[in-house]
Design an enzyme around this catalytic site. Structure first.
Site, short mmCIF file in Angstrom:
data_model
loop_
_atom_site.label_atom_id
_atom_site.label_comp_id
_atom_site.label_asym_id
_atom_site.label_seq_id
_atom_site.Cartn_x
_atom_site.Cartn_y
_atom_site.Cartn_z
N HIS A 62 52.00 39.57 49.31
CA HIS A 62 51.75 38.48 50.14
C HIS A 62 53.21 37.95 50.34
O HIS A 62 53.38 36.64 50.79
CB HIS A 62 51.15 37.42 49.45
CG HIS A 62 49.94 37.82 48.97
ND1 HIS A 62 49.80 38.45 47.58
CD2 HIS A 62 48.70 38.36 49.39
CE1 HIS A 62 48.68 38.97 47.27
NE2 HIS A 62 47.93 38.72 48.44
N GLY A 94 41.64 38.42 49.28
CA GLY A 94 41.91 38.01 50.65
C GLY A 94 42.10 39.12 51.19
O GLY A 94 42.02 40.15 51.36
N SER A 95 42.03 38.86 52.88
CA SER A 95 42.06 39.73 53.97
C SER A 95 43.35 39.98 54.22
O SER A 95 44.47 39.34 53.66
CB SER A 95 41.53 39.13 55.12
OG SER A 95 40.05 39.04 54.79
N GLY A 96 43.79 41.11 55.13
CA GLY A 96 45.20 41.19 55.23
C GLY A 96 45.90 42.30 54.52
O GLY A 96 46.91 42.75 54.81
N HIS A 97 45.06 43.20 53.90
CA HIS A 97 45.42 44.26 52.91
C HIS A 97 44.51 45.49 53.40
O HIS A 97 44.61 46.49 52.64
CB HIS A 97 45.02 44.10 51.43
CG HIS A 97 45.69 42.57 51.04
ND1 HIS A 97 47.36 42.48 51.21
CD2 HIS A 97 45.28 41.51 50.46
CE1 HIS A 97 47.51 41.32 50.67
NE2 HIS A 97 46.45 40.69 50.09
N ASP A 118 42.06 33.68 42.94
CA ASP A 118 41.22 34.75 42.81
C ASP A 118 40.50 34.50 41.33
O ASP A 118 39.08 34.48 41.32
CB ASP A 118 41.63 36.35 42.94
CG ASP A 118 42.08 36.58 44.06
OD1 ASP A 118 41.32 37.12 44.90
OD2 ASP A 118 43.26 36.21 44.45
#
Lengths: 349, 205
Positions: free
Chosen positions: A235, A70-73, A126
């Site tokens: 998360h 996922g994005s955001g990391h 994932d």
């Protein structure tokens, strides 16, 4: 129609968080546009807008390393694409696994006949999406192996280590695997070293304040003004211990106690250190933590081979930090030292 | 008798419901997960609605396959593969039919539940969306009645199943890492499953 059981819902937060975005749903793609404009010499899009490949990574006979999630990391994952590290990254929505298509586009773009290794954190979504991509790649005669990262020691007990999730330790584990690929090792050998790297990498995190998703701009968990939570996931998954905020040395000790207990190192052993911000915790605080990390390592008779301090695996604007130790040995040390040139990370020879 | 256009109307109704409940589902997910479930469901069904905008005259199986692919590619996450597999199984179960009989309602719901169970490997009581879909499939299969009525009965069972997840300890997915701390909170995936079935029931009336 509305959810009929409002009693189980926390009450709505009136204040929206502030973010520099346009539309929330455009945040990931606009970020990728900006990354490609900044780092076009290193990165390019493959045959999918969420599939980012290294311009100078893939080459004949080399195992391709695909990472993703996922994005955001950021800088995880896209920032670690480049020669000497990952050949491609498949990018998902914020905190959500990418679907199979971008992963398949990555695999197709980086396969040079020696196979492709998929590496990503151990999360149910994932695993399902990347496994579907691996099945599709197999139908195109691309050999895919998978190594999941499970470095978060707070996320499951030791006897269930395979259930643990992958967090900031990804940085060391991907680094080692990417170096093994760059040294033209076989898919079997790259896979073995990737598993070895994962087994010797240990992370603990602490959260001080929540982050908020661009779509909702609402804090994704609640933590009291004077509280911290040790072991929280990247998360916002609840951790193992919530309590009053303590001093840097006390927090660091609590994390190091668990890491050192897991690692079972002998005096004289060498480690690589990562002190990572979850997003908004500043370098000042990370370096204060690092001072204590190094004191604890010396106290245990361990030697620090290399230290990285900064934003390596973030959770948007979450406040907090993580400590990762990689327990080095003769196989891992040269892989960590191996040069790489990525958009957001470099090691020079 | 339900045509592909009718199935499409049901999915468009789901898109509206997910958009209306997006933030509530995110808050529910925020308690035991990562607060993005409403975004995934709303975004996924918005993509389904867009993909179905030019499919007038398609068969029910074609509509369901388009839904599977568009939902998966918009979402990823866990719900993407789970619902994509469910929709593909549902499509396969009614393949070749231009219109659906009353009894096909139970066939569709059971195929959805089987697909979700196959992909996610969850069992009853694991505190997942299957705790809504499983009871829904059972109730639908046990019922002999009209199409909309079967969906309504399945929605009742899914709502009861979703409520019951509050008492369960999560054994799969992100909430499983909470252990006993997951008890007392309704599973967001089960909650959205119940919303979906209710919207489909209302739209097929």
């Amino acid at each position: 129609m509305a959810l009929n059981d409002a009693t189980t819902l926390p009450k709505e937060t009136p204040m929206k968080t502030k973010k520099i975005i346009n539309r929330g749903e455009d945040a990931v793609d606009e970020m990728l546009d900006g990354i490609l404009l900044a780092h076009g010499a290193i990165l390019a899009r493959a045959d999918h807008p969420r599939a980012i490949v290294a311009r100078h990574g893939p080459r004949e006979g080399k195992v391709g390393l695909m990472i993703g999630g996922g994005s955001g990391h950021e800088p995880t994952f896209v920032g670690f694409v480049g020669k000497g590290l990952a050949d491609a990254a498949a990018i998902g929505n914020v905190f959500a696994s990418p679907p199979p298509d971008p992963a398949l586009a990555c695999a197709t773009a980086i396969d040079r006949g020696a196979g492709v290794l998929f590496m990503y954190g151990n999360y149910a979504g994932d695993v399902m999406n990347f496994d579907m991509a691996a099945e599709m790649a197999a139908m195109d005669d691309i050999e895919v192996r998978t190594v999941l990262t499970t470095d978060d020691i707070a996320s499951a007990p030791r006897d269930e280590a395979a259930k643990r999730r992958g967090v900031a330790g990804n940085f060391f584990i991907f680094k080692a695997a990417g170096a093994a690929c760059d040294r033209m090792l076989s898919l079997d050998e790259v896979e073995r070293l990737a598993r070895h790297a994962n087994a010797r990498t240990y992370t603990m995190g602490v959260a001080l304040a929540p982050c908020s998703l661009p779509h909702t701009r609402v804090p994704n968990f609640e933590l009291g003004p004077d509280e911290m939570e040790i072991g929280m996931g990247i998360h916002g998954e609840p951790g193992i211990e919530r309590g009053p905020l303590q001093s840097a040395d006390q927090i660091t000790d609590a994390m190091m106690d668990r890491i050192l207990d897991e690692m079972q190192a002998a005096p004289g052993d060498r480690v690589a250190v990562l002190v990572n911000s979850l997003g908004s915790t500043p370098l000042m605080e990370l370096y204060i933590m690092n001072r204590r990390v190094q004191a604890r390592l010396s106290g245990a008779g361990l030697e620090t081979h290399a230290t990285w301090v900064g934003n390596y695996c973030t959770s948007l604007e979450m406040a907090g930090a993580s400590i990762t130790l990689m327990h080095l040995d003769d196989e891992l040390t040269p892989l960590i030292d191996h040069p790489c040139e990525c958009a957001m990370f470099r090691v020079v020879a | 008798m339900k045509t592909g256009d009718d199935i499409r109307a049901m999915l468009l109704a789901v898109a509206d419901t997910m958009q209306a409940n997006r933030d509530a589902l995110c808050r529910l997910d925020g308690v035991i997960g990562d607060a993005d479930h409403g975004i995934a469901m709303a975004g996924g069904f918005r993509a389904v609605a867009e993909a179905l905008s030019e499919t007038a005259g398609a068969t029910p199986a074609e509509v369901l396959n388009i839904a599977a692919k568009s939902f998966l590619n918009a979402v990823g996450a866990s719900s993407g593969p789970l619902y994509a597999t469910g929709f593909m199984r549902a499509a396969a179960a009614v393949k070749g039919k231009d219109s659906l009989a009353d009894s096909d309602a139970a066939t569709l719901i059971a195929a959805m539940a089987e697909g979700i169970a196959h992909r996610g490997k969850a069992g009853p009581g694991d505190k997942t969306m299957l705790d809504a879909w499983g009871p829904a499939a059972e109730a639908a299969s046990a019922h002999q009645g009209g199409f909309a009525e079967t969906f309504a009965i399945a929605a009742d069972a899914a709502e009861a199943g979703a409520e019951a997840t509050a008492l369960m300890q999560a054994r799969l997915g992100r909430a499983a890492r909470l252990g006993a701390r997951s008890v007392g909170h309704k599973d967001p995936g089960a909650a959205s499953a119940a919303l979906m079935l209710r919207a489909m029931a209302d739209a097929s009336n």
